[in-house]
Design a protein around this motif. Structure first.
Motif, mmCIF file in Angstrom:
data_model
loop_
_atom_site.group_PDB
_atom_site.id
_atom_site.type_symbol
_atom_site.label_atom_id
_atom_site.label_comp_id
_atom_site.label_asym_id
_atom_site.label_seq_id
_atom_site.Cartn_x
_atom_site.Cartn_y
_atom_site.Cartn_z
ATOM 1 N N ASN A 192 14.914 33.899 27.341
ATOM 2 C CA ASN A 192 15.746 32.627 27.197
ATOM 3 C C ASN A 192 14.917 31.539 28.409
ATOM 4 O O ASN A 192 14.630 30.496 27.866
ATOM 5 C CB ASN A 192 17.053 32.761 27.942
ATOM 6 N N LEU A 193 14.298 32.132 29.414
ATOM 7 C CA LEU A 193 13.390 31.218 30.174
ATOM 8 C C LEU A 193 12.108 30.805 29.745
ATOM 9 O O LEU A 193 11.893 29.381 29.444
ATOM 10 C CB LEU A 193 13.017 32.128 31.398
ATOM 11 N N LEU A 194 11.511 31.598 28.926
ATOM 12 C CA LEU A 194 10.268 31.330 28.049
ATOM 13 C C LEU A 194 10.588 30.294 26.862
ATOM 14 O O LEU A 194 9.680 29.526 26.692
ATOM 15 C CB LEU A 194 9.528 32.601 27.256
ATOM 16 N N TYR A 195 11.670 30.466 26.412
ATOM 17 C CA TYR A 195 12.065 29.205 25.419
ATOM 18 C C TYR A 195 12.644 27.961 26.218
ATOM 19 O O TYR A 195 12.491 26.914 25.343
ATOM 20 C CB TYR A 195 13.231 30.007 24.538
ATOM 21 N N SER A 196 13.060 28.013 27.320
ATOM 22 C CA SER A 196 13.770 26.885 27.704
ATOM 23 C C SER A 196 13.221 26.260 29.112
ATOM 24 O O SER A 196 13.469 25.041 29.399
ATOM 25 C CB SER A 196 15.203 27.167 27.956
ATOM 26 N N ASP A 197 12.422 27.084 29.892
ATOM 27 C CA ASP A 197 11.978 26.675 31.129
ATOM 28 C C ASP A 197 10.538 26.211 31.143
ATOM 29 O O ASP A 197 9.802 27.080 31.139
ATOM 30 C CB ASP A 197 12.400 27.545 32.394
ATOM 31 N N SER A 198 10.636 24.771 31.351
ATOM 32 C CA SER A 198 8.936 24.592 31.208
ATOM 33 C C SER A 198 8.107 24.691 32.465
ATOM 34 O O SER A 198 6.950 25.094 32.565
ATOM 35 C CB SER A 198 8.971 22.784 31.154
ATOM 36 N N GLU A 199 8.734 25.046 33.827
ATOM 37 C CA GLU A 199 8.145 25.574 34.871
ATOM 38 C C GLU A 199 7.420 26.816 34.712
ATOM 39 O O GLU A 199 6.416 26.949 35.021
ATOM 40 C CB GLU A 199 8.796 25.303 35.981
ATOM 41 N N VAL A 200 8.112 27.663 34.269
ATOM 42 C CA VAL A 200 7.744 29.155 33.811
ATOM 43 C C VAL A 200 6.640 29.185 32.887
ATOM 44 O O VAL A 200 5.531 29.705 32.764
ATOM 45 C CB VAL A 200 9.049 30.010 33.415
ATOM 46 N N VAL A 201 6.791 28.336 31.521
ATOM 47 C CA VAL A 201 5.924 28.257 30.654
ATOM 48 C C VAL A 201 4.845 27.529 31.261
ATOM 49 O O VAL A 201 3.496 28.163 30.755
ATOM 50 C CB VAL A 201 6.450 27.352 29.368
ATOM 51 N N ASN A 202 4.654 26.586 32.067
ATOM 52 C CA ASN A 202 3.626 26.017 32.504
ATOM 53 C C ASN A 202 2.889 26.927 33.358
ATOM 54 O O ASN A 202 1.505 27.032 33.460
ATOM 55 C CB ASN A 202 3.731 24.853 33.267
ATOM 56 N N LEU A 203 3.478 28.080 34.220
ATOM 57 C CA LEU A 203 2.799 28.764 35.027
ATOM 58 C C LEU A 203 1.995 29.793 34.464
ATOM 59 O O LEU A 203 1.257 30.212 34.797
ATOM 60 C CB LEU A 203 3.864 29.489 36.184
ATOM 61 N N LEU A 204 2.716 30.211 33.237
ATOM 62 C CA LEU A 204 1.945 31.415 32.470
ATOM 63 C C LEU A 204 0.861 30.603 31.580
ATOM 64 O O LEU A 204 -0.114 31.227 31.362
ATOM 65 C CB LEU A 204 3.110 32.104 31.726
ATOM 66 N N SER A 205 0.956 29.558 31.356
ATOM 67 C CA SER A 205 -0.062 28.819 30.516
ATOM 68 C C SER A 205 -1.295 28.431 31.246
ATOM 69 O O SER A 205 -2.293 28.709 30.907
ATOM 70 C CB SER A 205 0.430 27.855 29.740
ATOM 71 N N TYR A 206 -0.863 27.836 32.598
ATOM 72 C CA TYR A 206 -2.038 27.138 33.297
ATOM 73 C C TYR A 206 -2.192 27.540 34.734
ATOM 74 O O TYR A 206 -3.169 27.211 35.453
ATOM 75 C CB TYR A 206 -1.816 25.539 33.281
ATOM 76 N N GLY A 207 -1.260 28.262 35.112
ATOM 77 C CA GLY A 207 -1.338 28.890 36.630
ATOM 78 C C GLY A 207 -0.473 27.923 37.513
ATOM 79 O O GLY A 207 0.573 27.395 36.932
ATOM 80 N N VAL A 208 -0.742 27.787 38.855
ATOM 81 C CA VAL A 208 -0.216 27.052 39.732
ATOM 82 C C VAL A 208 -0.704 25.565 39.762
ATOM 83 O O VAL A 208 -1.877 25.335 39.994
ATOM 84 C CB VAL A 208 -0.301 27.886 41.234
#
Length: 260
Positions: free
Chosen positions: A105-121
Motif C-alpha cells: 500500500n505504501l508503494l502505491y500511495s506514499d511518494s516519499e517511500v517511492v522516491n527513496l527507493l527510486s532515487y535515494g536520500v
C-alpha cells in the motif's frame, strides 16, 4: 487463427528481408549479447526497435550517447502479455501477509517511500530544482552518487515519484494519458489451456523457434522458409490446437457475456 499465416506477418518479414538485403540489418546480432544502444555508440547501428512510451526518447538518447528520435509504429494496446508481464502480489507462503499488504500500500500511495527507493536520500543522492524536477547535487555524478536504481519503473506506482531532470516535468501526466488511451484486444483476459493438445502445441512451438528469429531478422528468405514453416506446422497438429483454442475462447466469451 495462425498468426504466422496472416498477411500481416508475411508483409512484415518481407519488409525486414528487404532491409537485410540492402544492408540495413546488423548481420552479427544473433552471435552477440551486445545492447543495441552500445552498437549505436560504436557507430555500427543508426536505429533499432524498442518499446515505446512517453519519455523513451530521452532514455534512448542517454543510452546511445547521442540525440535519438523515436517514431511510434502502432497505437498503444493492452494485452495479456503487457498486463501480466510484471505485477506485485503476496505469496501464499508469506508469514506476515498483513504487513506485506501494508508495505504494498505504501508503494502505491506514499511518494516519499517511492522516491527513496527510486532515487535515494534527498540532499544526498538528489536535489530538487525550482522547476520541479530533480537531479544530482552539485559535484555529484552517476559514478559518484552512491545509490543508483536503474529500474524505478519496476515499482508499483512510478506516477507518484519525482521526475528526473532529463525528462519533461509533466512526464507522469503524459504517461498516465498514454496508458489510458490504450485499447484492449478482444483476447485480453483469455488464457489458453494447452493441456488437451500439449504434444501438438509443444511441436508447434519447436517449429516456430526454428524459423522465427531468422524470418524476423531478415536472414531467412520468407518466400522459401515461411511456406516451409507453415507446412510443417500443419503437419504437426495445427488444426487440432486451433480448434481447441477456439472452443475454449467461445466458452470464455459466452461466460463473460453472461456475466455482463
Amino acid at each position: 487463427m495462425n498468426y504466422f499465416a496472416t498477411q500481416q506477418f508475411q508483409s512484415m518479414v518481407e519488409l525486414v528481408r528487404s532491409w537485410y538485403l540492402d544492408g540495413y540489418v546488423h548481420t552479427g546480432m544473433s552471435l552477440q549479447n551486445t545492447e543495441a544502444s552500445a552498437l549505436v555508440q560504436a557507430g555500427e547501428l543508426f536505429s533499432y526497435i524498442t518499446a515505446y512510451k512517453p519519455g523513451i526518447e530521452q532514455e534512448v538518447s542517454v543510452n546511445c550517447g547521442m540525440e535519438m528520435i523515436t517514431i511510434p509504429l502502432m497505437e498503444p494496446v493492452v494485452s495479456n502479455r503487457s498486463s501480466t508481464m510484471r505485477y506485485w502480489g503476496i505469496t501464499q507462503s508469506c508469514k506476515n501477509p498483513g504487513k506485506a499488504m501494508q508495505f504494498l500500500n505504501l508503494l502505491y500511495s506514499d511518494s516519499e517511500v517511492v522516491n527513496l527507493l527510486s532515487y535515494g536520500v534527498e540532499g544526498v543522492h538528489y536535489v530538487r530544482y525550482d522547476s520541479g524536477v530533480i537531479g544530482y547535487p552539485q559535484g555529484v555524478t552517476a559514478q559518484t552518487v552512491g545509490y543508483v536504481n536503474t529500474m524505478p519503473w519496476l515499482l508499483p506506482n512510478q506516477l507518484i515519484s519525482l521526475v528526473w531532470e532529463t525528462y519533461d516535468a509533466d512526464l507522469w501526466l503524459q504517461l498516465d494519458q498514454y496508458n489510458r488511451s490504450a485499447q484492449r484486444t478482444e483476447l485480453t483476459g483469455f488464457f489458453f489451456d494447452s493441456s488437451a493438445v500439449a504434444e501438438q502445441n509443444q511441436a508447434l512451438n519447436q517449429i516456430v523457434n526454428e524459423y522465427y528469429y531468422g524470418l524476423t531478422s531478415g536472414q531467412l528468405d520468407p518466400a522459401i522458409y515461411l511456406p516451409l514453416m507453415l507446412e510443417r506446422m500443419q503437419g504437426a497438429g495445427l488444426d487440432a490446437v486451433l480448434a481447441e483454442a477456439q472452443r475454449q475462447y467461445d466458452e470464455w466469451l459466452a461466460a463473460r457475456e453472461g456475466i455482463s
